[in-house]
Design a protein around this motif. Structure first.
Motif, mmCIF file in Angstrom:
data_model
loop_
_atom_site.group_PDB
_atom_site.id
_atom_site.type_symbol
_atom_site.label_atom_id
_atom_site.label_comp_id
_atom_site.label_asym_id
_atom_site.label_seq_id
_atom_site.Cartn_x
_atom_site.Cartn_y
_atom_site.Cartn_z
ATOM 1 N N GLU A 148 -20.786 8.899 6.277
ATOM 2 C CA GLU A 148 -21.124 9.427 4.735
ATOM 3 C C GLU A 148 -20.017 10.397 4.323
ATOM 4 O OE1 GLU A 148 -23.221 9.722 7.712
ATOM 5 O OE2 GLU A 148 -24.404 8.141 7.321
ATOM 6 N N ALA A 149 -19.408 11.010 5.260
ATOM 7 C CA ALA A 149 -18.121 11.901 5.055
ATOM 8 C C ALA A 149 -16.945 10.984 4.393
ATOM 9 C CB ALA A 149 -17.746 12.478 6.048
ATOM 10 N N LEU A 150 -16.820 10.026 5.063
ATOM 11 C CA LEU A 150 -15.662 8.916 4.546
ATOM 12 C C LEU A 150 -16.281 8.552 2.945
ATOM 13 C CD1 LEU A 150 -14.506 6.840 7.475
ATOM 14 C CD2 LEU A 150 -13.215 8.678 6.045
ATOM 15 N N GLN A 151 -17.701 8.149 2.946
ATOM 16 C CA GLN A 151 -17.929 7.620 1.624
ATOM 17 C C GLN A 151 -17.866 8.938 0.540
ATOM 18 O OE1 GLN A 151 -18.524 4.344 0.995
ATOM 19 N NE2 GLN A 151 -18.665 5.107 -1.126
ATOM 20 N N ALA A 152 -18.302 10.015 0.896
ATOM 21 C CA ALA A 152 -18.180 11.226 -0.030
ATOM 22 C C ALA A 152 -16.854 11.335 -0.381
ATOM 23 C CB ALA A 152 -18.742 12.272 0.651
ATOM 24 N N ARG A 170 -8.489 2.729 -2.977
ATOM 25 C CA ARG A 170 -8.941 1.891 -1.868
ATOM 26 C C ARG A 170 -8.201 0.455 -1.843
ATOM 27 N NH1 ARG A 170 -14.498 3.315 0.138
ATOM 28 N NH2 ARG A 170 -13.909 1.564 1.802
ATOM 29 N N ASP A 171 -8.417 -0.152 -0.835
ATOM 30 C CA ASP A 171 -7.523 -1.619 -0.547
ATOM 31 C C ASP A 171 -6.160 -1.588 -0.265
ATOM 32 O OD1 ASP A 171 -10.377 -2.722 -1.067
ATOM 33 O OD2 ASP A 171 -10.025 -2.745 -3.463
ATOM 34 N N LYS A 172 -5.727 -0.456 0.009
ATOM 35 C CA LYS A 172 -4.351 -0.503 0.493
ATOM 36 C C LYS A 172 -4.052 0.756 1.449
ATOM 37 C CE LYS A 172 -2.381 -1.551 -3.947
ATOM 38 N NZ LYS A 172 -1.805 -1.157 -5.228
ATOM 39 N N PRO A 173 -3.565 1.091 2.199
ATOM 40 C CA PRO A 173 -3.277 1.932 3.224
ATOM 41 C C PRO A 173 -2.887 3.061 2.310
ATOM 42 C CG PRO A 173 -1.893 -0.053 4.092
ATOM 43 C CD PRO A 173 -2.386 -0.233 2.701
ATOM 44 N N ASP A 179 -6.648 3.176 6.685
ATOM 45 C CA ASP A 179 -6.077 1.935 6.667
ATOM 46 C C ASP A 179 -6.701 1.211 5.118
ATOM 47 O OD1 ASP A 179 -8.978 1.292 6.844
ATOM 48 O OD2 ASP A 179 -8.509 0.543 8.851
ATOM 49 N N ALA A 180 -6.509 0.066 4.900
ATOM 50 C CA ALA A 180 -6.706 -0.689 3.584
ATOM 51 C C ALA A 180 -8.168 -0.679 3.316
ATOM 52 C CB ALA A 180 -6.236 -2.008 3.461
ATOM 53 N N GLN A 181 -9.130 -0.354 4.458
ATOM 54 C CA GLN A 181 -10.504 -0.629 4.370
ATOM 55 C C GLN A 181 -11.167 0.798 4.257
ATOM 56 O OE1 GLN A 181 -9.037 -2.443 7.185
ATOM 57 N NE2 GLN A 181 -9.091 -3.945 5.296
ATOM 58 N N GLY A 182 -10.078 1.995 4.201
ATOM 59 C CA GLY A 182 -10.501 3.336 3.993
ATOM 60 C C GLY A 182 -11.076 3.960 5.268
ATOM 61 N N GLN A 183 -10.894 3.414 6.444
ATOM 62 C CA GLN A 183 -11.022 4.119 7.640
ATOM 63 C C GLN A 183 -9.765 4.929 8.103
ATOM 64 O OE1 GLN A 183 -14.296 3.815 8.918
ATOM 65 N NE2 GLN A 183 -14.554 3.020 6.888
ATOM 66 N N GLU A 195 9.928 12.852 10.671
ATOM 67 C CA GLU A 195 10.050 11.707 10.468
ATOM 68 C C GLU A 195 9.564 10.735 11.330
ATOM 69 O OE1 GLU A 195 14.372 10.934 9.776
ATOM 70 O OE2 GLU A 195 14.476 12.998 9.081
ATOM 71 N N GLN A 196 9.329 11.125 12.695
ATOM 72 C CA GLN A 196 8.835 10.134 13.777
ATOM 73 C C GLN A 196 7.292 9.664 13.665
ATOM 74 O OE1 GLN A 196 10.689 12.930 14.373
ATOM 75 N NE2 GLN A 196 12.358 12.116 15.095
ATOM 76 N N ASP A 197 6.753 10.648 13.169
ATOM 77 C CA ASP A 197 5.236 10.598 12.741
ATOM 78 C C ASP A 197 5.159 9.425 11.591
ATOM 79 O OD1 ASP A 197 4.162 12.712 14.371
ATOM 80 O OD2 ASP A 197 4.629 14.075 12.847
ATOM 81 N N LEU A 198 5.863 9.719 10.635
ATOM 82 C CA LEU A 198 5.837 8.999 9.442
ATOM 83 C C LEU A 198 6.304 7.444 9.718
ATOM 84 C CD1 LEU A 198 6.947 11.215 6.642
ATOM 85 C CD2 LEU A 198 4.719 10.380 7.075
ATOM 86 N N ALA A 199 7.334 7.289 10.667
ATOM 87 C CA ALA A 199 7.777 5.895 11.124
ATOM 88 C C ALA A 199 6.659 5.397 11.917
ATOM 89 C CB ALA A 199 9.082 6.130 11.684
ATOM 90 N N GLN A 200 6.068 6.015 12.780
ATOM 91 C CA GLN A 200 5.256 5.243 13.553
ATOM 92 C C GLN A 200 3.734 4.938 12.802
ATOM 93 O OE1 GLN A 200 3.051 8.047 16.354
ATOM 94 N NE2 GLN A 200 2.142 6.708 17.533
ATOM 95 N N TRP A 201 3.391 5.933 11.726
ATOM 96 C CA TRP A 201 2.364 5.646 10.859
ATOM 97 C C TRP A 201 2.489 4.406 10.121
ATOM 98 C CZ3 TRP A 201 -0.481 10.723 9.094
ATOM 99 C CH2 TRP A 201 -0.718 11.370 10.004
ATOM 100 N N ALA A 202 3.777 4.217 9.553
ATOM 101 C CA ALA A 202 4.193 3.180 8.600
ATOM 102 C C ALA A 202 3.671 1.671 9.264
ATOM 103 C CB ALA A 202 5.616 3.131 8.132
ATOM 104 N N SER A 203 3.751 1.725 10.652
ATOM 105 C CA SER A 203 3.710 0.600 11.435
ATOM 106 C C SER A 203 2.069 0.200 11.270
ATOM 107 C CB SER A 203 4.298 0.712 12.753
ATOM 108 O OG SER A 203 3.456 1.744 13.438
ATOM 109 N N PHE A 204 1.181 1.238 11.037
ATOM 110 C CA PHE A 204 -0.327 0.897 10.994
ATOM 111 C C PHE A 204 -0.690 0.043 9.670
ATOM 112 C CE2 PHE A 204 -0.176 4.389 13.988
ATOM 113 C CZ PHE A 204 -1.293 3.922 14.994
ATOM 114 N N ALA A 205 0.256 0.152 8.722
ATOM 115 C CA ALA A 205 0.131 -0.656 7.319
ATOM 116 C C ALA A 205 0.216 -1.850 7.267
ATOM 117 C CB ALA A 205 0.623 0.213 6.330
#
Length: 183
Positions: free
Chosen positions: A42-46, A66-69, A158-162, A173-183
């Motif tokens: 519900e919080a995500l949808q809101a 939505r539909d993209k990271p 993620d692309a599904q909004g989760q 920079e390390q956070d962003l480099a790591q997070w980019a790999s989730f996309a």
């Protein structure tokens, strides 16, 4: 007089009790943090249903992302770590734009007033959109898992909004480099 053996035994029991209480308190805190970091549907949808004002007066429907990271960064002009991480976020947004369809979009949500944000953006243009949440932005971050309400607060969807990642505090920079790999 007291028995020295009894005194040593009492100290051992007391130390054991304190250690047990500390372990239980630590386990409770860890459980609370994990429980509170979860975000219900519900919080995500809101969140995705929100339409927020842009500093220039327009509106942005968050559902358009939505539909993209998406990396969402809650920040404020009065927050020193927020301001320090903006050039890093801007570079990340520019490098992601070059990736095309596999890019992580970046969105800044300012927990601030439009006039302050407009002045800041005039001095430091950004390669990603910014919307305004005002003082209500802190409550919004709490519904998304920021139990302390601190800034900056960043979430990777993620692309599904989760929710895939969260961080309270300044990004690296390390956070962003790591997070980019989730996309």
């Amino acid at each position: 007089m007291t028995d020295p053996t009894m005194s040593a035994e009492r100290r051992r029991w007391l130390a054991g009790g304190v250690a047990l209480a500390a372990a239980a308190a630590g386990a409770w805190v860890a459980w609370e943090q994990t429980r509170d970091m979860s975000t219900n549907d519900e919080a995500l949808q809101a969140f995705w249903d929100l339409q927020l004002m842009q500093p220039d007066g327009g509106q942005m429907a968050l559902s358009s992302l939505r539909d993209k990271p998406v990396l969402v960064n809650f920040w404020a002009t009065w927050c020193p770590p927020c301001v320090r991480e903006m050039p890093l976020l801007n570079q990340f947004a520019q490098s992601q734009a070059a990736r095309g369809a596999h890019a992580v979009q970046v969105l800044g949500i300012a927990v601030d007033q439009a006039a302050n944000v407009n002045r800041w953006i005039a001095r430091q243009p950004l390669a990603f959109p910014v919307v305004l949440a005002g003082a209500g932005g802190v409550s919004m971050t709490r519904t998304l898992g920021n139990i302390s309400g601190g800034l900056p607060f960043t979430i990777l969807f993620d692309a599904q909004g989760q929710v895939q990642q969260r961080k309270i505090g300044e990004l690296s920079e390390q956070d962003l480099a790591q997070w980019a790999s989730f996309a």
